[in-house]
Design a protein around this motif. Structure first.
Motif, short mmCIF file in Angstrom:
data_model
loop_
_atom_site.label_atom_id
_atom_site.label_comp_id
_atom_site.label_asym_id
_atom_site.label_seq_id
_atom_site.Cartn_x
_atom_site.Cartn_y
_atom_site.Cartn_z
N SER A 50 25.65 23.31 38.83
CA SER A 50 26.63 23.90 39.74
C SER A 50 27.62 24.82 39.02
CB SER A 50 27.40 22.80 40.47
OG SER A 50 28.26 22.11 39.59
N GLY A 51 27.14 25.44 37.93
CA GLY A 51 27.96 26.47 37.28
C GLY A 51 27.74 27.81 37.97
N PRO A 52 28.18 28.90 37.36
CA PRO A 52 28.02 30.21 37.98
C PRO A 52 26.57 30.53 38.36
CG PRO A 52 29.53 30.36 36.13
CD PRO A 52 28.98 28.96 36.11
N ILE A 412 30.42 36.24 33.15
CA ILE A 412 30.10 35.72 34.48
C ILE A 412 29.39 36.77 35.34
CG2 ILE A 412 31.12 34.91 36.65
CD1 ILE A 412 33.12 33.32 35.02
N ALA A 413 29.80 38.03 35.22
CA ALA A 413 29.16 39.10 36.01
C ALA A 413 27.70 39.27 35.61
CB ALA A 413 29.92 40.41 35.82
N THR A 414 27.39 39.06 34.33
CA THR A 414 26.01 39.12 33.87
C THR A 414 25.18 38.03 34.53
OG1 THR A 414 26.96 39.74 31.73
CG2 THR A 414 24.59 39.35 31.79
N THR A 415 25.78 36.84 34.60
CA THR A 415 25.09 35.71 35.22
C THR A 415 24.85 35.96 36.71
OG1 THR A 415 26.11 34.20 33.63
CG2 THR A 415 25.25 33.22 35.65
N LEU A 416 25.79 36.65 37.36
CA LEU A 416 25.61 36.98 38.78
C LEU A 416 24.32 37.78 38.98
CD1 LEU A 416 28.29 38.29 41.24
CD2 LEU A 416 26.20 39.58 40.92
#
Length: 528
Positions: A50-52, A412-416
């Motif tokens: 339940s992380g990014p 985080i944006a990369t993970t998105l």
């Protein structure tokens, strides 16, 4: 208003009547109020983690199809992964993404099940039987080892564990790092390394207003660390941090930068050939390291009591022990030179070494994923699940997203983007028929039954909101945004719900959620 003390000395077995709550249980209504006994043939997807990565995958799946149902399983009782346990306490704006994740968790076609250890409490194979597709998004909870003598000495820590300690990760609660030395060495020059350096050197007045844990705050109040060296194997033009993090270090109250001028030879001349983002970062680094500061900045630096600096072209070869071999006393660094240029430049040993006295070494050379279940393909060399655009190789119906898919890179944006790509692959497979969703799957219905049989107490999102509320109240009492609960046991107690029944004979019966009624006494206050 009056109080009465009620002694439940003759508590009888709980008998469920035909209440709305009882009917809800029998008809498949979860504690959070969401239906979980759906028998429709809509696509049911399980997300592990339940992380990014987990939340972005769930978000895109729900938006991509109006019939997809997503259940998110999390090992801890609390959601949000590295947003909660990895983002620095003094970066609250980065944590605002939790608002988006909360909207996803509260969506009618999404459910959260915390305190469920996939691979232990329930197997991946069991999840695959219960769902049309399983997406593994559990991140990278392992540490990359340095592979040098002495790295297991007291005084040597991984950045992952150190960050987990000050951010309240239950598994890092007992870390208790020794901060009694004057000099700390951080290996690695990425954003995490700078986060650690900043926390070690920040004034307490800044940290007191964050959600840093109280034990960490108390330890930092007693810290004797006055100098932090941030060591990298390559040069200034390969430094891995972002310009924002570097600027924060340069402006950190009570500190001044201290660099080695020789490390920057040839860098000003190479600026013109750098891509714009790298050029801006390198210019700021040069300004911080070499430029004569203005009067105001000179005055600020003159009052500084703590020092930080980058050390380039250095690789660790050994952690040095004190004479009694009881703890860390220093680090031996190999001196490197670069072959090639730009991002592809390689560090090559020169044969020279240097010893740096220090009592604290923090290794920030990267996280790595760990295998979750023997049935899941895993590349132990690169520490990822082998995949093509999120489709796990030789495992139909199994997908992965986030760092488990690519390795621990990006923000985080990369993970998105990474997670959206995986969700797109899954949706394409549904549309093409490659993923068969024509047969109804039981989803959380069967998994919940398995967990109940195994004595596992799953935590719903509404349970998490009780934990969240308690942490915020605890923080408010000491002027912080929240004071985190530090153990799984505390978290599970925080979401306890008691059910009271007053019979026609004015007898009180009590039942704790998920447990057998117990004899107890309590004081009740009520209005006549």
């Amino acid at each position: 208003m009056s109080s009465c003390r009620v002694l439940l000395s003759e508590l009888k077995p709980w008998t469920l009547g035909k209440s709305k709550w009882t009917r809800g249980l029998l008809e498949g209504i979860s504690w959070s109020g969401k239906t979980f006994l759906s028998t429709s043939s809509c696509p049911k997807v399980c997300v592990v983690g339940s992380g990014p990565a987990g939340f972005y995958t769930a978000q895109h799946l729900i938006k991509g199809r109006q019939d997809v149902e997503v259940d998110i399983y999390e090992r801890l009782p609390v959601p949000f992964g590295l947003v909660r346990f990895g983002v620095a306490p003094d970066h609250p704006e980065v944590k605002n993404v939790i608002n988006t994740f909360t909207q996803t968790a509260k969506h009618s076609r999404c459910s959260f099940f915390g305190n469920v250890n996939v691979g232990k409490d329930v197997t991946v194979d069991e999840l695959q039987q219960a769902y049309h597709a399983v997406v593994l998004s559990y991140g990278a909870e392992g540490n990359r080892r340095m592979g040098v003598p002495g790295e297991d000495l007291p005084g040597v820590y991984s950045a992952k564990d150190f960050v987990g300690w000050y951010n309240g990760l239950p598994s890092c609660r007992e870390l208790s790092p020794d901060l009694s030395c004057e000099t700390a060495v951080i290996l690695g020059q990425g954003n995490v390394a700078l986060d650690v350096a900043r926390i070690l050197l920040s004034p307490l007045d800044i940290l007191k207003k964050t959600d840093i844990t109280q034990p960490a705050l108390e330890a930092l109040a007693e810290s004797r660390v006055r100098k932090v060296l941030i060591v990298g194997r390559r040069g200034p033009m390969q430094v891995a941090c972002t310009i924002k993090e570097l600027r924060e270090m340069g402006n950190l109250p009570g500190t001044r930068p201290e660099m080695v001028a020789a490390d920057f030879e040839g860098v000003p001349e190479a600026l013109k050939d750098l891509p714009r983002p790298r050029k801006r970062l390198t210019e700021l680094l040069l300004k911080t390291a070499l430029e004569v500061p203005g009067e105001k900045e000179l005055e600020r630096r003159g009052k500084a009591t703590k020092v930080w600096g980058f050390r380039f072209y250095r690789s660790p070869t050994e952690i040095l022990a004190d004479p009694d071999h009881n703890r860390t006393a220093g680090i031996r660094l190999a001196v490197n030179r670069l072959e090639g240029s730009g991002e592809r430049a390689q560090a090559v040993l020169t044969g020279e070494v240097e010893d740096v006295p220090c009592g604290l070494v923090i290794s920030s050379i990267g996280y790595q994923s760990l295998p979750i279940d023997p049935t899941v393909p895993f590349d132990s060399r690169s520490a990822v699940v082998p995949n093509s655009v999120g489709r796990v190789h030789q495992a139909p119906g199994l997908y992965c997203s986030g760092w488990l898919k690519t390795g621990p890179t990006g923000v985080i944006a990369t993970t998105l983007n990474n997670s959206f790509d995986t969700a797109r692959s899954l949706l394409e497979d549904i549309d093409s028929g490659k993923l068969d969703v024509s047969v109804a799957k039981a989803g959380s219905q069967i998994v919940s039954s398995l967990l109940e049989e195994r004595g596992v107490k799953a935590v719903t999102f509404s349970d998490w909101e009780k934990i969240d509320s308690l942490e915020r109240r605890r923080g408010e009492a000491c002027g912080k945004p929240r004071e985190k609960l530090l153990t799984v046991e505390e978290m599970l107690k925080a979401d306890t719900v008691f059910l009271f029944v007053l019979t026609s004979h004015r007898e009180f019966y009590i039942c704790q959620k998920g447990s057998t009624p117990q004899l107890c006494s309590l004081t009740l206050s009520f209005y006549h």
